[in-house]
Write an enzyme that holds these catalytic residues in place. Structure first.
Site, PDB file in Angstrom:
ATOM      1  N   GLY A  39      31.912 141.148   0.194  1.00 32.93           N
ATOM      2  CA  GLY A  39      33.178 140.685  -0.370  1.00 32.93           C
ATOM      3  C   GLY A  39      33.825 141.754  -1.212  1.00 32.93           C
ATOM      4  N   GLU A  40      34.559 141.355  -2.245  1.00 33.16           N
ATOM      5  CA  GLU A  40      35.286 142.247  -3.170  1.00 33.16           C
ATOM      6  C   GLU A  40      36.511 142.887  -2.520  1.00 33.16           C
ATOM      7  OE1 GLU A  40      32.752 145.322  -4.770  1.00 33.16           O
ATOM      8  OE2 GLU A  40      31.274 143.911  -5.543  1.00 33.16           O
ATOM      9  N   GLY A  41      36.610 142.808  -1.186  1.00 36.24           N
ATOM     10  CA  GLY A  41      37.644 143.524  -0.444  1.00 36.24           C
ATOM     11  C   GLY A  41      37.088 144.781   0.211  1.00 36.24           C
ATOM     12  N   THR A  88      41.841 141.778  -5.661  1.00 33.85           N
ATOM     13  CA  THR A  88      40.520 141.162  -5.766  1.00 33.85           C
ATOM     14  C   THR A  88      40.576 140.087  -6.848  1.00 33.85           C
ATOM     15  OG1 THR A  88      39.472 143.198  -5.033  1.00 33.85           O
ATOM     16  CG2 THR A  88      38.059 141.604  -6.154  1.00 33.85           C
TER      17      THR A  88
END
Lengths: 349, 349
Positions: free
Chosen positions: B315-317, B62
């Site tokens: 997001g963030e993974g 990230t």
């Protein structure tokens, strides 16, 4: 006994749902940005009555049964595959074994009506009602007494699992030919044409698909199942594993446990459960959209929205296993994330 | 150095893919009945060159960066949230922490260009190129040298993870305002209008969305990024975390590792990687369809098909974490299931 069970099914807990929703909005992410996972955590809060529910004990109940209608040439695989696959489950060689292990769920395999003698095995639960249903193109699949007995057997199975520890249950099926009774159930309850509900199952060719549609049409004509009576539909055009799964669903809902519904056959069982007890509906989570044509109509009738679409058409509880992992993820997000205040993160301007 | 890396990216291994496909057809399930999971196992066989690939070491990288374009009022959250969320990652309070832990993946947090001094932390990798990009409505986001340096930093990060053990890598991002450069990259590479690619990000209102579209239009007009030159597009309208993620993707592909691409920002990074090195494309797996409008066009440009659609826009993974679990499931099915012959199950008639 079935009536008593149905009377136990309560609406979801609105207070727990409101608390879960409020917490989701305080967690360090834009509100709603985890979409379906947030909704799922709130539904499970409502089901369990816990504002921050925890999913630790995960169970997949895979029920097996045979179907007299296979005599009509409706399946691509021979009937002997049902007991063979039950053994494959017990010796951990099937897809459901790999996927249940992957998500940390235990599996319970139940013989609801396999058309063969099954040797006793410590992992096999014997609830056999009969060696397969009768051929639904010639009359009822089972008697009303057998239908109720099979449902109550499913209730017993899930209650035994709850006694061992169960935070979520996934449904699974095995039964050569069982997309035919499932489509027949869907046709009876939705009023839609068999041609719109029957699919290729494990892979029948065009001629096999036509035989399947014909068989369902004849089954509906000779049996005249009453769409207002779920038990009647089940007895006339259902199956023993479908009945058992309907019992699992009803039993789970009566004990406030979330039910992860697998694909085509499990969805037919869910339709029977909802036809018998409409209050069961909010306890259902549809794991995945089956590639089997007709599933979409069943899902719409139930008012559900599958979590994922991975083109599965296997059954066994394989889609439910993946759905259970998502439900666990949803609850972990709700439980483990920091709030804006806790983390010292600025909220939206 | 970037050229050498690109030259290392090889086509998928067809032999391994054929062997994986053959094995899938021998396993105790109707051929193709696990749909996308079967395809995924075959792709990963081709990527790794292993007929029965194994996914044990799972890593989510990230990357964080800030964006000068936030001065144009394009985000619902203030810029200070970027470093605050980096700390939240390090103290395990964010969604990616809960989801990575759930799927058994480790996380590496990288400061590619946060607009604040970040205190040293054992879990934070410092690859800061600068304290945020320049405002793309006034000129280039970064110099061409910074763009290349940021990509190579991403390569270094993934190579360090590969040295520790890595069977699959997921991409993740954090950066207030970063849907704006991502949409600008998509507009530059697809030729589509900014209004069709810009969405609400973390939740801007109508006026904010209009400011965002205007900002992208001005950025494209003043910078005139060359759609045939991925590095030029990146330098002119990109971001440091996007550049770093493009480097992660290129580095992973050069080492034959599958890349699980997260949502909108990661997909923009994947577009940059593919624009720079088209051979990278078959190494990409799209984890999920983002709720951010415009993602669909980016996915189509890449020729990918997301595994799931759970209405994520975080997001963030977070989507990559769930995708990694599906990839692991796919490989376990291929490795662990019994064949028809092994299990003594009759095949299709």
């Amino acid at each position: 006994m079935l009536k008593e069970l149905i009377a136990k099914i309560q609406p979801l807990n609105k207070t727990a749902m409101a608390a879960a929703q409020e917490r989701q909005n305080m967690l360090t992410k834009p509100a709603g940005s985890l979409g379906r996972l947030e909704e799922l955590s709130i539904q499970i809060a409502g089901i369990t009555g816990q504002a921050i529910p925890e999913i630790k004990d995960k169970v997949i109940i895979t029920m097996a049964g045979d179907h007299g209608v296979v005599a009509e040439g409706v399946s691509a695989f021979p009937q002997e595959v049902t007991p063979q696959m039950v053994l494959n489950f017990l010796y951990e060689g099937a897809a459901i074994n790999a996927l249940a292990k992957h998500v940390g769920a235990r599996i319970t395999i139940v013989d609801m009506g396999v058309a063969a003698e099954m040797e006793a095995h410590p992992l096999l639960v014997n609830k056999k009602i009969a060696k397969g249903t009768a051929n639904i193109t010639k009359g009822a699949a089972m008697t009303p007494e057998q239908a109720e007995k099979a449902i109550l057997a499913g209730v017993e199975v899930v209650e035994a699992e709850i006694a061992k520890g169960l935070d979520i249950v996934g449904t699974g099926d095995m039964g050569i030919g069982n997309t035919t009774p499932s489509a027949a159930i869907a046709a009876a309850l939705t009023g839609s044409a068999p041609a719109k509900l029957a699919g290729r199952g494990t892979g029948v060719d065009d001629a096999g698909l036509q035989r399947k549609i014909d068989a369902i049409e004849r089954a509906l004509e000779i049996n005249k199942p009453d769409p207002k009576d779920g038990l009647d539909v089940l007895a006339k055009v259902g199956g023993f594993e479908i009945a058992g799964l309907a019992g699992v669903i009803l039993g789970a809902a009566a004990h406030r446990k979330p039910v992860m519904v697998d694909g085509f056959i499990s969805t037919a069982a869910a339709m029977i459960a909802v036809a018998i007890a409409p209050a069961v509906r909010p306890y259902l989570i549809s794991a995945h959209r089956s590639q089997e044509s007709g599933h979409q109509q069943m899902i719409e009738w139930l008012g559900l929205n599958p979590l994922v679409d991975l083109d599965f058409r296997l059954g066994e509880g394989t889609g439910a296993a993946l759905g259970i992992s998502l439900a666990e993820a949803a609850c972990k997000v709700l439980a483990e994330m920091a709030t804006f205040a806790e983390a010292g993160v600025s909220d939206k301007e």
